[in-house]
Design a protein around this motif. Structure first.
Motif, PDB file in Angstrom:
ATOM      1  N   HIS A   1       0.851  -1.193   0.000  1.00  0.00           N
ATOM      2  CA  HIS A   1       0.000   0.000   0.000  1.00  0.00           C
ATOM      3  C   HIS A   1       0.881   1.236   0.000  1.00  0.00           C
ATOM      4  N   GLN A   2       0.316   2.342  -0.383  1.00  0.00           N
ATOM      5  CA  GLN A   2       1.018   3.620  -0.264  1.00  0.00           C
ATOM      6  C   GLN A   2       1.118   3.996   1.207  1.00  0.00           C
ATOM      7  N   ASN A   3       1.939   5.000   1.524  1.00  0.00           N
ATOM      8  CA  ASN A   3       2.065   5.422   2.914  1.00  0.00           C
ATOM      9  C   ASN A   3       0.699   5.840   3.474  1.00  0.00           C
ATOM     10  N   TRP A   4       0.503   5.509   4.744  1.00  0.00           N
ATOM     11  CA  TRP A   4      -0.728   5.901   5.420  1.00  0.00           C
ATOM     12  C   TRP A   4      -0.898   7.415   5.421  1.00  0.00           C
ATOM     13  N   GLN A   5      -2.130   7.874   5.247  1.00  0.00           N
ATOM     14  CA  GLN A   5      -2.505   9.276   5.432  1.00  0.00           C
ATOM     15  C   GLN A   5      -3.145   9.375   6.814  1.00  0.00           C
ATOM     16  N   LEU A   6      -2.347   9.758   7.797  1.00  0.00           N
ATOM     17  CA  LEU A   6      -2.764   9.669   9.193  1.00  0.00           C
ATOM     18  C   LEU A   6      -3.072  11.042   9.781  1.00  0.00           C
ATOM     19  N   GLN A   7      -4.038  11.040  10.685  1.00  0.00           N
ATOM     20  CA  GLN A   7      -4.368  12.222  11.477  1.00  0.00           C
ATOM     21  C   GLN A   7      -4.311  11.848  12.953  1.00  0.00           C
ATOM     22  N   LYS A   8      -3.887  12.778  13.783  1.00  0.00           N
ATOM     23  CA  LYS A   8      -4.011  12.556  15.217  1.00  0.00           C
ATOM     24  C   LYS A   8      -5.490  12.448  15.556  1.00  0.00           C
ATOM     25  N   ALA A   9      -5.792  11.647  16.579  1.00  0.00           N
ATOM     26  CA  ALA A   9      -7.189  11.394  16.916  1.00  0.00           C
ATOM     27  C   ALA A   9      -7.335  11.216  18.416  1.00  0.00           C
ATOM     28  N   GLU A  10      -8.577  11.190  18.864  1.00  0.00           N
ATOM     29  CA  GLU A  10      -8.883  10.884  20.257  1.00  0.00           C
ATOM     30  C   GLU A  10      -9.921   9.784  20.294  1.00  0.00           C
ATOM     31  N   VAL A  11      -9.892   9.011  21.384  1.00  0.00           N
ATOM     32  CA  VAL A  11     -10.814   7.892  21.502  1.00  0.00           C
ATOM     33  C   VAL A  11     -11.296   7.762  22.937  1.00  0.00           C
ATOM     34  N   GLU A  12     -12.548   7.372  23.100  1.00  0.00           N
ATOM     35  CA  GLU A  12     -13.104   6.949  24.382  1.00  0.00           C
ATOM     36  C   GLU A  12     -13.555   5.502  24.216  1.00  0.00           C
ATOM     37  N   MET A  13     -13.213   4.666  25.199  1.00  0.00           N
ATOM     38  CA  MET A  13     -13.576   3.249  25.131  1.00  0.00           C
ATOM     39  C   MET A  13     -14.336   2.857  26.393  1.00  0.00           C
ATOM     40  N   PRO A  14     -15.648   2.992  26.381  1.00  0.00           N
ATOM     41  CA  PRO A  14     -16.420   2.557  27.550  1.00  0.00           C
ATOM     42  C   PRO A  14     -16.287   1.060  27.820  1.00  0.00           C
ATOM     43  N   VAL A  15     -16.064   0.273  26.750  1.00  0.00           N
ATOM     44  CA  VAL A  15     -15.957  -1.177  26.896  1.00  0.00           C
ATOM     45  C   VAL A  15     -14.812  -1.692  26.036  1.00  0.00           C
ATOM     46  N   ASN A  16     -13.932  -2.479  26.642  1.00  0.00           N
ATOM     47  CA  ASN A  16     -12.868  -3.163  25.890  1.00  0.00           C
ATOM     48  C   ASN A  16     -12.625  -4.534  26.513  1.00  0.00           C
ATOM     49  N   GLY A  17     -13.212  -5.558  25.903  1.00  0.00           N
ATOM     50  CA  GLY A  17     -13.004  -6.913  26.380  1.00  0.00           C
ATOM     51  C   GLY A  17     -12.098  -7.723  25.479  1.00  0.00           C
ATOM     52  N   LEU A  18     -11.337  -7.050  24.620  1.00  0.00           N
ATOM     53  CA  LEU A  18     -10.522  -7.744  23.621  1.00  0.00           C
ATOM     54  C   LEU A  18      -9.121  -8.092  24.101  1.00  0.00           C
ATOM     55  N   THR A  19      -8.664  -7.437  25.140  1.00  0.00           N
ATOM     56  CA  THR A  19      -7.248  -7.557  25.514  1.00  0.00           C
ATOM     57  C   THR A  19      -7.082  -7.971  26.973  1.00  0.00           C
ATOM     58  N   ASP A  20      -7.992  -8.797  27.455  1.00  0.00           N
ATOM     59  CA  ASP A  20      -7.949  -9.212  28.862  1.00  0.00           C
ATOM     60  C   ASP A  20      -6.744 -10.079  29.189  1.00  0.00           C
ATOM     61  N   PHE A  21      -6.026 -10.555  28.186  1.00  0.00           N
ATOM     62  CA  PHE A  21      -4.867 -11.406  28.439  1.00  0.00           C
ATOM     63  C   PHE A  21      -3.649 -10.615  28.906  1.00  0.00           C
ATOM     64  N   LEU A  22      -3.720  -9.289  28.867  1.00  0.00           N
ATOM     65  CA  LEU A  22      -2.606  -8.450  29.307  1.00  0.00           C
ATOM     66  C   LEU A  22      -2.940  -7.764  30.632  1.00  0.00           C
ATOM     67  N   PRO A  23      -1.902  -7.371  31.412  1.00  0.00           N
ATOM     68  CA  PRO A  23      -2.145  -6.706  32.697  1.00  0.00           C
ATOM     69  C   PRO A  23      -2.898  -5.388  32.523  1.00  0.00           C
ATOM     70  N   SER A  24      -3.665  -5.029  33.525  1.00  0.00           N
ATOM     71  CA  SER A  24      -4.500  -3.825  33.434  1.00  0.00           C
ATOM     72  C   SER A  24      -3.684  -2.546  33.329  1.00  0.00           C
ATOM     73  N   TYR A  25      -2.412  -2.556  33.827  1.00  0.00           N
ATOM     74  CA  TYR A  25      -1.608  -1.326  33.778  1.00  0.00           C
ATOM     75  C   TYR A  25      -1.450  -0.820  32.351  1.00  0.00           C
ATOM     76  N   VAL A  26      -1.436  -1.756  31.395  1.00  0.00           N
ATOM     77  CA  VAL A  26      -1.231  -1.375  29.994  1.00  0.00           C
ATOM     78  C   VAL A  26      -2.293  -0.377  29.564  1.00  0.00           C
ATOM     79  N   PHE A  27      -3.535  -0.611  29.974  1.00  0.00           N
ATOM     80  CA  PHE A  27      -4.652   0.172  29.476  1.00  0.00           C
ATOM     81  C   PHE A  27      -5.047   1.300  30.411  1.00  0.00           C
ATOM     82  N   ASP A  28      -4.295   1.434  31.510  1.00  0.00           N
ATOM     83  CA  ASP A  28      -4.438   2.616  32.359  1.00  0.00           C
ATOM     84  C   ASP A  28      -3.721   3.813  31.736  1.00  0.00           C
ATOM     85  N   GLN A  29      -2.841   3.542  30.775  1.00  0.00           N
ATOM     86  CA  GLN A  29      -2.105   4.596  30.101  1.00  0.00           C
ATOM     87  C   GLN A  29      -2.961   5.206  28.983  1.00  0.00           C
TER      88      GLN A  29
END
Length: 232
Positions: free
Chosen positions: A183-211
């Motif tokens: 593919h050509q280089n990504w055309q990226l923009q800075k963004a913001e996100v809110e995640m009320p629910v994330n059950g996809l990454t429970d295999f990793l320690p919670s500290y990861v997603f406190d950041q």
């Protein structure tokens, strides 16, 4: 000479949500055959929701109803024989036939889910509820929006390292496969996100997603998928 592409895809309204993670915390969840790729000593985990469109197999016409789907993948970055690429944990999608083909033909861990991705003004709403038989339930809900004009990705930067990847790596039993992607280089923009629910990454320690995550948005990218190459 590389063989011709086998599939074309368009990725739209895509969000990269990245967190740094200690190599020691990620290592148990990556096959030993792959070296965990790092940037400044950190491994990275990502969740990526997007809309896939204009899916076309080489030599076949575009089939309505089979040329688009929603996808939500969880990925990290690895090397094999020194070559960088993407390693996917799961790839949730809302197309049963597409999931079956991807699992059987490519050996990717696609799973079925009920999903929606809608836009209200400049904000996108991504929702997913996993329905795949034999897989634990996993729900996801995110709201995101771009914040900046398109940025230029500079080689050596974290933005470039996280996104400019042109291969995926798969292990199937004792065999290793590389899936080249162009593919050509990504055309990226800075963004913001809110995640009320994330059950996809429970295999990793919670500290990861406190950041606070590193987040980039891309409106559209055209890609070409090439035949997988067997290494072992």
């Amino acid at each position: 000479m590389r063989r011709p592409w086998i599939m074309k895809q368009e990725w739209n309204d895509l969000l990269f949500i990245h967190w740094p993670v200690k190599v020691s915390d990620l290592r148990p969840h990556v096959p030993d055959c792959f070296e965990i790729d790092t940037y400044d000593g950190w491994a990275w985990i990502a969740i990526v929701p997007f809309r896939m469109a204009n899916i076309q197999l080489r030599g076949l016409p575009v089939v309505p109803g089979f040329n688009q789907l929603l996808e939500l993948n969880v990925r990290t970055y690895v090397r094999y024989n020194g070559e960088p690429g993407v390693y996917f944990y799961t790839l949730d999608a809302n197309h049963i036939t597409g999931v079956s083909i991807a699992r059987y033909v490519f050996g990717l861990n696609y799973v079925t889910a009920r999903m929606s991705l809608r836009q209200n003004d400049d904000t996108y709403h991504s929702l997913s509820r996993r329905t795949h038989i034999g897989m634990p339930p996993a729900h996801f809900h995110a709201r995101y929006r771009p914040l900046s004009p398109v940025l230029r990705t500079q080689p050596g930067s974290l933005m470039y390292w996280l996104t400019e990847r042109y291969a995926l790596w798969i292990n199937r039993g004792k065999r290793i496969y590389k899936g080249p992607i162009f593919h050509q280089n990504w055309q990226l923009q800075k963004a913001e996100v809110e995640m009320p629910v994330n059950g996809l990454t429970d295999f990793l320690p919670s500290y990861v997603f406190d950041q606070k995550p590193v987040v980039y948005f891309s409106k559209s990218l055209h890609t070409s998928i090439f035949p997988f190459e067997r290494y072992l």
